[in-house]
Design a protein around this motif. Structure first.
Motif, PDB file in Angstrom:
ATOM      1  N   VAL A 125       2.733   5.475   8.594  1.00 38.04           N
ATOM      2  CA  VAL A 125       3.480   5.622   7.335  1.00 38.04           C
ATOM      3  C   VAL A 125       2.530   5.534   6.135  1.00 38.04           C
ATOM      4  O   VAL A 125       2.647   6.336   5.200  1.00 38.04           O
ATOM      5  CB  VAL A 125       4.611   4.565   7.235  1.00 38.04           C
ATOM      6  CG1 VAL A 125       5.246   4.571   5.856  1.00 38.04           C
ATOM      7  CG2 VAL A 125       5.658   4.819   8.311  1.00 38.04           C
ATOM      8  N   THR A 126       1.604   4.617   6.150  1.00 34.69           N
ATOM      9  CA  THR A 126       0.663   4.487   5.034  1.00 34.69           C
ATOM     10  C   THR A 126      -0.173   5.749   4.887  1.00 34.69           C
ATOM     11  O   THR A 126      -0.342   6.261   3.768  1.00 34.69           O
ATOM     12  CB  THR A 126      -0.266   3.261   5.233  1.00 34.69           C
ATOM     13  OG1 THR A 126       0.539   2.099   5.390  1.00 34.69           O
ATOM     14  CG2 THR A 126      -1.188   3.073   4.041  1.00 34.69           C
ATOM     15  N   ALA A 162       4.019   5.623  -5.527  1.00 31.65           N
ATOM     16  CA  ALA A 162       4.022   5.575  -6.993  1.00 31.65           C
ATOM     17  C   ALA A 162       2.974   6.520  -7.584  1.00 31.65           C
ATOM     18  O   ALA A 162       2.827   6.603  -8.798  1.00 31.65           O
ATOM     19  CB  ALA A 162       3.780   4.147  -7.472  1.00 31.65           C
ATOM     20  N   GLY A 163       2.240   7.226  -6.727  1.00 30.61           N
ATOM     21  CA  GLY A 163       1.240   8.168  -7.216  1.00 30.61           C
ATOM     22  C   GLY A 163      -0.151   7.582  -7.339  1.00 30.61           C
ATOM     23  O   GLY A 163      -1.040   8.196  -7.931  1.00 30.61           O
ATOM     24  N   ASN A 164      -0.375   6.403  -6.801  1.00 31.75           N
ATOM     25  CA  ASN A 164      -1.685   5.764  -6.813  1.00 31.75           C
ATOM     26  C   ASN A 164      -2.176   5.581  -5.373  1.00 31.75           C
ATOM     27  O   ASN A 164      -2.162   4.464  -4.850  1.00 31.75           O
ATOM     28  CB  ASN A 164      -1.611   4.395  -7.506  1.00 31.75           C
ATOM     29  CG  ASN A 164      -1.056   4.510  -8.902  1.00 31.75           C
ATOM     30  OD1 ASN A 164      -1.507   5.325  -9.683  1.00 31.75           O
ATOM     31  ND2 ASN A 164      -0.069   3.694  -9.205  1.00 31.75           N
ATOM     32  N   GLU A 169       0.842  -1.206   0.000  1.00 28.85           N
ATOM     33  CA  GLU A 169       0.000   0.000   0.000  1.00 28.85           C
ATOM     34  C   GLU A 169       0.873   1.251   0.000  1.00 28.85           C
ATOM     35  O   GLU A 169       0.595   2.224  -0.705  1.00 28.85           O
ATOM     36  CB  GLU A 169      -0.919   0.009   1.226  1.00 28.85           C
ATOM     37  CG  GLU A 169      -1.794  -1.198   1.380  1.00 28.85           C
ATOM     38  CD  GLU A 169      -2.900  -1.253   0.349  1.00 28.85           C
ATOM     39  OE1 GLU A 169      -3.430  -0.181  -0.013  1.00 28.85           O
ATOM     40  OE2 GLU A 169      -3.241  -2.363  -0.085  1.00 28.85           O
ATOM     41  N   ILE A 170       1.928   1.214   0.787  1.00 29.34           N
ATOM     42  CA  ILE A 170       2.858   2.347   0.857  1.00 29.34           C
ATOM     43  C   ILE A 170       3.529   2.546  -0.499  1.00 29.34           C
ATOM     44  O   ILE A 170       3.646   3.684  -0.983  1.00 29.34           O
ATOM     45  CB  ILE A 170       3.895   2.122   1.978  1.00 29.34           C
ATOM     46  CG1 ILE A 170       3.196   2.132   3.347  1.00 29.34           C
ATOM     47  CG2 ILE A 170       5.004   3.161   1.928  1.00 29.34           C
ATOM     48  CD1 ILE A 170       4.045   1.614   4.498  1.00 29.34           C
ATOM     49  N   VAL A 196       1.593  12.517   1.012  1.00 29.33           N
ATOM     50  CA  VAL A 196       2.933  12.992   0.648  1.00 29.33           C
ATOM     51  C   VAL A 196       3.548  11.980  -0.304  1.00 29.33           C
ATOM     52  O   VAL A 196       4.071  10.967   0.096  1.00 29.33           O
ATOM     53  CB  VAL A 196       3.825  13.123   1.904  1.00 29.33           C
ATOM     54  CG1 VAL A 196       5.198  13.643   1.516  1.00 29.33           C
ATOM     55  CG2 VAL A 196       3.169  14.004   2.948  1.00 29.33           C
ATOM     56  N   HIS A 197       3.448  12.254  -1.567  1.00 31.44           N
ATOM     57  CA  HIS A 197       4.038  11.363  -2.577  1.00 31.44           C
ATOM     58  C   HIS A 197       4.515  12.147  -3.775  1.00 31.44           C
ATOM     59  O   HIS A 197       4.236  13.237  -4.017  1.00 31.44           O
ATOM     60  CB  HIS A 197       3.064  10.263  -3.004  1.00 31.44           C
ATOM     61  CG  HIS A 197       1.737  10.735  -3.503  1.00 31.44           C
ATOM     62  ND1 HIS A 197       0.714  10.975  -2.639  1.00 31.44           N
ATOM     63  CD2 HIS A 197       1.262  11.033  -4.735  1.00 31.44           C
ATOM     64  CE1 HIS A 197      -0.356  11.376  -3.343  1.00 31.44           C
ATOM     65  NE2 HIS A 197      -0.022  11.433  -4.623  1.00 31.44           N
TER      66      HIS A 197
END
Length: 105
Positions: free
Chosen positions: A97-98, A51-53, A45-46, A104-105
Motif C-alpha cells: 500500500v505504501t 497528501a501529495g508528499n 507514510e501512506i 498513485v496519489h
C-alpha cells in the motif's frame, strides 16, 4: 539417597523447562505485537503520500521485501512459525500500500 537426588534434579529441570517455555511464549507474543505496531506506523507514510508528499521508495520497499522473506521463512519451516508469519504479513500489506500510494496519489 542417589535416587532422591536424581528425582530432585529431574524435577528442577522440568520446572526450569516449563518456565523457559512460558518466557519464550511471552517474548513471542510481545515481539509479534511490536512487529505489527512497527508496520502499522506506516499509516503516516501512506497519509503523506496521499497528501501529495511522497516518501522515498527505498524504506517501504526494503521493509516489504524483509517482511516477505520472514513470512516465507516462517511458512516454509517444518512446523509453521505462526508468530513470525502473523507479525510479518502486515509488513507485506503495508509495504504494498505504501509503495502504491507513492505513485498513485
Amino acid at each position: 539417597m542417589n535416587s532422591e537426588t536424581d528425582k530432585s534434579s529431574d524435577r528442577r529441570r522440568f520446572i526450569d523447562s516449563n518456565r523457559r517455555v512460558k518466557v519464550v511464549r511471552i517474548v513471542s507474543e510481545l515481539a509479534t505485537v511490536m512487529c505489527v505496531l512497527m508496520y502499522v506506523s506506516y499509516i503516516s507514510e501512506i497519509q503523506s503520500n496521499l497528501a501529495g508528499n511522497p516518501v522515498s521508495l527505498s524504506q517501504p520497499l526494503t521493509m516489504m521485501l524483509d517482511a516477505i522473506l520472514w513470512t516465507g521463512y516462517g511458512w516454509l519451516k517444518k512446523y509453521r512459525d505462526w508468530p513470525l508469519i502473523i507479525s510479518n504479513v502486515p509488513g507485506v500489506l503495508f509495504g504494498v500500500v505504501t509503495i502504491l500510494t507513492i505513485y498513485v496519489h
